[in-house]
Design a protein around this motif. Structure first.
Motif, PDB file in Angstrom:
ATOM      1  N   THR A 271       0.838  -1.206   0.000  1.00 26.69           N
ATOM      2  CA  THR A 271       0.000   0.000   0.000  1.00 26.69           C
ATOM      3  C   THR A 271       0.868   1.249   0.000  1.00 26.69           C
ATOM      4  N   GLN A 272       1.883   1.244   0.852  1.00 26.63           N
ATOM      5  CA  GLN A 272       2.753   2.410   0.993  1.00 26.63           C
ATOM      6  C   GLN A 272       3.568   2.635  -0.284  1.00 26.63           C
ATOM      7  N   MET A 273       4.081   1.548  -0.873  1.00 29.01           N
ATOM      8  CA  MET A 273       4.840   1.673  -2.117  1.00 29.01           C
ATOM      9  C   MET A 273       3.930   2.087  -3.268  1.00 29.01           C
ATOM     10  N   SER A 274       2.692   1.597  -3.271  1.00 29.23           N
ATOM     11  CA  SER A 274       1.737   1.991  -4.309  1.00 29.23           C
ATOM     12  C   SER A 274       1.461   3.485  -4.239  1.00 29.23           C
ATOM     13  N   GLN A 275       1.383   4.018  -3.018  1.00 30.00           N
ATOM     14  CA  GLN A 275       1.213   5.463  -2.844  1.00 30.00           C
ATOM     15  C   GLN A 275       2.396   6.212  -3.431  1.00 30.00           C
TER      16      GLN A 275
END
Length: 308
Positions: A271-275
């Motif tokens: 999720t954080q990397m996708s952001q």
């Protein structure tokens, strides 16, 4: 059943924190996009603290052999998953977020609090082996998926703060060097935030969506099934029925820690990397939330089956 119950309690606590994240967004205290800052703090500050602190144990042959077993098991599991992923990708037409969500577990955020609660802090060192292997693959293969890069940039992998923490932690462990107690205390305090912070981020992202939006992801059930049932069952079979546990003292418990790392929900880091890399972070957070709910049943079940 004791360990299974402890794990269920821990997952319920983390799920409630995720709900809190949704509430502070729904009530207008914060916005969903504010979680981007928390994601950066988690990836680049809290996670390295967790890694370094895990390596701060005395070097003994028993610990060394246990680490080698945990490392070997982690490599085998990751190779199995990554070899299976292209096949599953073709069969189910998986996109980048779905592939990364299936491949990488939330071990970086959940394994340390789970191992500490279920087995004791002295066992946390063995979780670092799985974390190290997953970090390498996540910041190479996983980053390639989410960034659309075609080549693995080793310089970027080893210049990542989390890989630097792994290398530094290993050097400190082998050399027997200990960080000052004041520094260790600060890292320990920061590291304790990793599970709650990750669930808070997921909750904030979900809180920014309507239920209609959440249920609009029709492939959510499939991805959850692959992440929480298929790969955990395969890993359970390998770890339980292979001769790996007999290779070193405490092998059965060390492989249990590896299993715990595999059967956690989808990695919050996705999720954080996708952001950070401009992918569908909302979808990644929905997968994280769904697998976090399902794992309250699947994780205790997998642990129970392993201990039979």
């Amino acid at each position: 059943m004791g360990i299974s119950i402890v794990i269920m309690e821990q997952m319920l606590q983390l799920f409630l924190i995720m709900v809190m994240g949704g509430v502070i967004v729904k009530t207008g205290v914060l916005k969903g996009q504010d979680s981007h800052i928390l994601s950066a703090v988690t990836l680049y500050l809290i996670s390295p603290c967790v890694i370094l602190e895990a390596f701060q144990v005395d070097y003994t042959l028993r610990v060394r052999n246990g680490l080698l077993l945990a490392l070997g098991a982690a490599v085998i599991i990751h190779i199995l998953i990554l070899l299976s992923l292209p096949v599953l990708g073709r069969i189910f037409r998986l996109d980048a977020v779905e592939k990364a969500s299936i491949a990488y577990s939330n071990s970086g955020n959940l394994i340390i609090p789970l191992v500490t609660a279920a087995l004791g802090k002295e066992w946390v060192i063995y979780s670092s082996a799985f974390l190290s292997v997953q970090l390498f693959f996540m910041w190479s293969h996983g980053k390639m998926l989410l960034c659309g890069e075609k080549k693995i940039a080793l310089r970027k992998i080893f210049s990542n703060i989390n890989m630097i923490a792994v290398i530094a932690g290993a050097v400190l462990f082998i050399s027997g060097c200990r960080l000052p107690s004041l520094v260790r205390g600060a890292m320990d305090s920061a590291g304790k935030m990793i599970g709650p912070m990750s669930m808070l981020i997921a909750g904030m992202l979900i809180g920014d969506m309507s239920l209609k939006k959440v249920f609009s992801y029709r492939r959510l059930g499939l991805i959850t099934f692959l992440r929480m049932i298929v790969f955990p069952a395969l890993s359970l079979a390998i770890l339980k029925y292979s001769p790996l546990a007999g290779l070193t003292e405490d092998g059965f418990t060390i492989l249990l820690i590896t299993l715990l790392a595999v059967i956690t929900p989808t990695a919050s880091s996705i999720t954080q990397m996708s952001q950070i890399y401009g992918k569908n972070a909302e979808y990644a957070s929905v997968i994280n939330a769904a697998t976090s709910v399902v794992c309250m049943v699947t994780m205790p079940l997998m642990v129970f089956l392993y201990q039979l």
